[in-house]
Design an enzyme around this catalytic site. Structure first.
Site, PDB file in Angstrom:
ATOM      1  N   ASP A 125     -26.445  14.752 -25.569  1.00  0.00           N
ATOM      2  CA  ASP A 125     -26.514  15.437 -26.846  1.00  0.00           C
ATOM      3  C   ASP A 125     -25.715  16.728 -26.878  1.00  0.00           C
ATOM      4  O   ASP A 125     -25.798  17.503 -27.813  1.00  0.00           O
ATOM      5  CB  ASP A 125     -27.984  15.704 -27.219  1.00  0.00           C
ATOM      6  CG  ASP A 125     -28.671  14.416 -27.630  1.00  0.00           C
ATOM      7  OD1 ASP A 125     -27.939  13.441 -27.928  1.00  0.00           O
ATOM      8  OD2 ASP A 125     -29.905  14.370 -27.636  1.00  0.00           O
TER       9      ASP A 125
ATOM     10  N   HIS B 124       0.816  -1.219   0.000  1.00  0.00           N
ATOM     11  CA  HIS B 124       0.000   0.000   0.000  1.00  0.00           C
ATOM     12  C   HIS B 124       0.853   1.274   0.000  1.00  0.00           C
ATOM     13  O   HIS B 124       0.737   2.092  -0.916  1.00  0.00           O
ATOM     14  CB  HIS B 124      -1.003  -0.041   1.160  1.00  0.00           C
ATOM     15  CG  HIS B 124      -1.631   1.274   1.466  1.00  0.00           C
ATOM     16  ND1 HIS B 124      -2.445   1.933   0.566  1.00  0.00           N
ATOM     17  CD2 HIS B 124      -1.548   2.070   2.556  1.00  0.00           C
ATOM     18  CE1 HIS B 124      -2.840   3.078   1.104  1.00  0.00           C
ATOM     19  NE2 HIS B 124      -2.312   3.190   2.303  1.00  0.00           N
TER      20      HIS B 124
ATOM     21  N   GLU C  65       0.885   5.354  12.907  1.00  0.00           N
ATOM     22  CA  GLU C  65      -0.397   4.880  13.397  1.00  0.00           C
ATOM     23  C   GLU C  65      -0.371   3.419  13.815  1.00  0.00           C
ATOM     24  O   GLU C  65      -0.908   3.047  14.835  1.00  0.00           O
ATOM     25  CB  GLU C  65      -1.462   5.020  12.303  1.00  0.00           C
ATOM     26  CG  GLU C  65      -2.129   6.364  12.271  1.00  0.00           C
ATOM     27  CD  GLU C  65      -2.950   6.497  10.999  1.00  0.00           C
ATOM     28  OE1 GLU C  65      -3.921   5.743  10.857  1.00  0.00           O
ATOM     29  OE2 GLU C  65      -2.603   7.340  10.149  1.00  0.00           O
ATOM     30  N   ASP C  66       0.238   2.610  12.956  1.00  0.00           N
ATOM     31  CA  ASP C  66       0.032   1.169  13.117  1.00  0.00           C
ATOM     32  C   ASP C  66       1.235   0.399  13.648  1.00  0.00           C
ATOM     33  O   ASP C  66       1.166  -0.801  13.814  1.00  0.00           O
ATOM     34  CB  ASP C  66      -0.358   0.547  11.759  1.00  0.00           C
ATOM     35  CG  ASP C  66      -1.539   1.268  11.137  1.00  0.00           C
ATOM     36  OD1 ASP C  66      -2.335   1.815  11.912  1.00  0.00           O
ATOM     37  OD2 ASP C  66      -1.634   1.282   9.902  1.00  0.00           O
TER      38      ASP C  66
ATOM     39  N   HIS D  51       3.888   6.672   5.561  1.00  0.00           N
ATOM     40  CA  HIS D  51       2.715   7.410   6.046  1.00  0.00           C
ATOM     41  C   HIS D  51       1.875   6.652   7.064  1.00  0.00           C
ATOM     42  O   HIS D  51       1.106   7.248   7.793  1.00  0.00           O
ATOM     43  CB  HIS D  51       1.855   7.906   4.878  1.00  0.00           C
ATOM     44  CG  HIS D  51       0.947   6.872   4.288  1.00  0.00           C
ATOM     45  ND1 HIS D  51       1.285   6.112   3.205  1.00  0.00           N
ATOM     46  CD2 HIS D  51      -0.298   6.467   4.656  1.00  0.00           C
ATOM     47  CE1 HIS D  51       0.297   5.290   2.914  1.00  0.00           C
ATOM     48  NE2 HIS D  51      -0.678   5.472   3.784  1.00  0.00           N
TER      49      HIS D  51
ATOM     50  N   ASP E 149      -2.856   8.646  -0.885  1.00  0.00           N
ATOM     51  CA  ASP E 149      -3.224   7.567   0.042  1.00  0.00           C
ATOM     52  C   ASP E 149      -4.692   7.201  -0.174  1.00  0.00           C
ATOM     53  O   ASP E 149      -5.055   6.036  -0.352  1.00  0.00           O
ATOM     54  CB  ASP E 149      -2.978   8.080   1.479  1.00  0.00           C
ATOM     55  CG  ASP E 149      -3.413   7.086   2.537  1.00  0.00           C
ATOM     56  OD1 ASP E 149      -3.398   5.870   2.269  1.00  0.00           O
ATOM     57  OD2 ASP E 149      -3.754   7.534   3.656  1.00  0.00           O
TER      58      ASP E 149
HETATM   59 MN    MN Z   1      -2.615   4.567   4.019  1.00  0.00          MN
END
Ligand code: MN
Length: 704
Positions: free
Chosen positions: A260, A48, A76-77, A72, A139
């Site tokens: 049209d 990703h 967060e993860d 990025h 993203d």
């Molecule tokens: Mn992402």
């Protein structure tokens, strides 16, 4: 084979080895951080960020943006934190990555609030560094491309958010290609059935129209060559599905009406050629009047430049034409990203950047004046749909406003002080209502008066986010300060007739009371009293108790009236049922959250309220009150023509204004006119009523 290889090939087309190596370092960190994580599709998670980075690499973004794109999701993860990124790559990269990361530490009350707060964070980060939004958009684009792996409910939510926020942002930044893809992917995910049906219909219609398209294209080419613009290129243009869908839905256009219309784009060398090309196509087919737009002279807010015209084509079919230079076309497709893609000295590209920055600066101001993120995001949404009008100041400066914007919006667009003190507007040198929507090209002048204030009713018609938030902000502060001074007065009045006349309550005593009642400050306590949320007598008895160690409930002596100045603003209101004017005997009631409501003493609605001694009080008017007060009178008149004109004449002769007239059906002989008029005080009212009574056809006049 590493997931990095393909990205590297793209990077090699425009970056040197040193920068590519830096990017590789970022890749390795991301790969390690996401190790073992999977996407819903079953692919390793790292695919990703690599895809996001590849989208940006195709736009030739700098190595820092690509690095941020690769990392990025690590904040967060994964275990990687900002401190580490700063140490490793410096604050620029760390800020970029942080800017695109969601807030995860805070607990939100609702998803809407979380979304709003995250969105606000992103906007603030992008004001500091515009590359944040490019990473975020890429993203989102990759997430939209792989949306089919999500469960249906989540899919719909993401698609909706994309259509409501990300597509308009791409549009606002002039990134047409992004916007189109967002809209078509969003449309397909949100309304799969409609998407399929429309897509099949469009395919069929396009097949049927191929011949006529080629015919028109040939004619256009011909006329351009004939007029010595041989290098011009002509393209047939296809509307994207969501654009067609929206037109059918919003403008209630039928499918064939939209299909049209034949659309073409002409690309030429210079802006001078644009106007010459325009002349030549107008010579070929007649233009439809009023459909011509010159976005070269006045670019759109996102920097877009082009000439637009619509022609009557062969067989009467309408032909939409856009004419622009190659540089303008680059901006039209890529907006602010054109800056990286075409490192050309073309000033138009710089303009698009400048416009974007101005817009972002505006958002920053907006954010500073709005209280919470939900309100902010509402304001931004308003701002994201720029159907603009352009109007002029008396000096000839162009002010850009939303369609439907009024003179008040205009005033606030110039300066918040002008908005706050505006009393009237001149449009094309004539007085016009403040609420009238402005149209393109008008010259608008604002009349201000010192001491004038924004009116809450303006909120019903202003359309720009800026005007809305300025007015709300003003009213909030205004109400608060009025409530504070009223609360202070009410509290002091409570002591007026007590045996111990505390002219001034000692600060430390008051501090204790503030604390024990759980207010943050004395002001907050006063505000609560002024708004009717806290009873003054209770506070007074607590003070008394504090000073004397006994608990007498002191109730303010009802015989000492509290004086009204008429300038209290939003915490003193005049009751609609009996409409008191200065000179009337009056009583006041504290209404929770709203302050004092003033009634006439003989009002029928108040007998039960008067029992509550903590909330009711005798009031009086100060000697010199300025202002106009509404009141109702009832006039019985002989049924005769012109009587309303005579009434109006008498009232205006007596220097009063009419606010409302209701005429009741009479019994044939007499009928009743109910008037709401504006007067200064009782004496003025008596004068008006005498004037009315003097009219021959008037049978009787009385106050309601
Ligand atoms: Mn992402």
């Amino acid at each position: 084979m590493s997931h990095f290889t393909e990205l590297k090939d793209v990077l090699a087309t425009y970056l040197d080895d040193e920068k590519i190596e830096l990017i590789h370092q970022a890749y390795l960190i991301a790969e390690k951080a996401h190790e073992g994580q999977m996407r819903r599709s079953g692919d390793p998670y790292i695919t990703h960020p690599v895809a996001v980075a590849t989208i940006l690499a195709h736009m030739h973004l700098d190595h820092e943006s690509i690095m941020a794109a690769l990392m990025h999701d690590v904040l967060e993860d994964t275990q990687v934190d900002k401190v580490y990124l700063t140490a490793r790559f410096g604050p620029q990269i760390a800020d970029l990555v942080d800017g695109v990361s969601k807030l995860t530490q805070i607990q939100f009350e609702s998803r809407a609030e979380a979304q709003a707060e995250n969105f606000r964070k992103m906007l603030l980060a992008m004001v500091r560094d515009i590359r944040v939004i490019l990473v975020k958009l890429a993203d989102r684009l990759h997430n939209m491309r792989t949306l089919k792996n999500m469960p249906p409910k989540k899919r719909r939510r993401i698609a909706k958010e994309t259509l409501e926020i990300y597509a308009p942002i791409a549009n606002r930044l002039g990134m047409h290609a992004f916007r189109i893809e967002f809209e078509d992917l969003g449309f397909a995910a949100l309304y799969p059935m409609r998407y399929r049906i429309l897509s099949a219909a469009v395919k069929k219609a396009r097949g049927n129209r191929r011949e006529i398209i080629n015919e028109i294209k040939k004619s256009l080419k011909g006329t351009l060559t004939q007029h010595n613009i041989p290098q011009a290129q002509v393209f047939g243009r296809q509307k994207h599905l969501y654009g067609i869908y929206r037109k059918m839905k919003v403008r209630h256009a039928s499918f064939s009406e939209i299909m049209d219309v034949y659309a073409f784009r002409i690309i030429v060398d210079t802006s001078d050629d644009c106007y010459r090309a325009l002349g030549s196509v107008h010579a070929l087919y007649k233009p439809i009047p009023e459909r011509f737009k010159d976005y070269i002279a006045i670019p759109k807010a996102n920097g877009y430049q082009s000439l637009h015209t619509t022609l009557f084509g062969p067989y009467g079919v309408p032909i939409e034409i856009q004419i622009r230079t190659l540089a303008m076309d680059h901006i039209a497709e890529n907006g602010i990203a054109a800056h990286w893609l075409y490192k050309s000295p073309d000033s138009a590209i710089g303009d698009a950047q400048l416009k974007a920055r101005e817009w972002l600066k505006g958002l920053l101001e907006l954010q500073q004046s709005t209280g919470n993120s939900l309100e902010f995001i509402e304001n931004v949404k308003i701002d994201l749909f720029p159907e603009d009008v352009y109007v002029f100041t008396p000096k000839g400066d162009i002010i850009e406003l939303r369609r439907g914007a009024t003179a008040v919006d205009f005033a606030y667009a110039i300066h918040s002080d002008i908005g706050n003190t505006c009393v009237a507007a001149k449009v094309e040198r004539r007085f016009a209502p403040l609420s009238m929507p402005l149209s393109n090209g008008q010259t608008v002048e604002i009349v201000t008066a010192p001491g004038a204030r924004p009116n809450a009713a303006w909120l019903n018609f202003v359309t720009t986010a800026r005007a809305k938030s300025c007015i709300r902000h003003y009213l909030k502060t205004q109400k608060r300060s009025a409530a504070i001074s009223l609360g202070k007065e009410l509290l002091e009045k409570t002591f007026e007739n007590s045996p111990q006349k505390y002219k001034k309550i000692k600060t430390d005593v008051l501090q204790d009371i503030v604390k024990s009642l759980h207010y943050k400050s004395t002001e907050e306590l006063y505000e609560a009293i002024g708004l009717g949320n806290q009873v003054a007598a209770v506070v007074a008895s607590k003070i008394h108790e504090k000073l004397h160690g006994e608990c007498d409930v002191i109730v303010g002596d009802a015989s000492v009236p509290m004086a009204i100045k008429g300038t209290e603003g939003m915490v003193v209101t005049y009751a609609e049922c009996c409409k008191p004017v200065p000179g009337d005997a009056i009583v006041g009631f504290l209404r929770a959250g709203r302050g004092i409501e003033v009634h006439r003493e003989q009002c029928n609605n108040i007998s039960h309220l008067r029992q509550d001694l903590n909330r009711s009080m005798v009031m009086c008017w100060e000697k010199h009150i300025h202002g106009e007060f509404k009141t109702d009178i009832k006039v019985r008149v002989l049924n005769q023509r012109w009587v309303l004109a005579q009434l109006a004449g008498a009232i205006s002769d007596a220097e009063a204004n009419i606010d409302n007239i209701i005429v009741d059906q009479g019994d044939g002989q007499l009928f009743t006119v109910n008037l709401t008029i504006m007067v200064r005080d009782r004496t003025h009212l008596d004068h008006v009523m005498r004037r009315i009574a003097a009219i021959k056809v008037v049978d009787s006049v009385e106050r309601v």
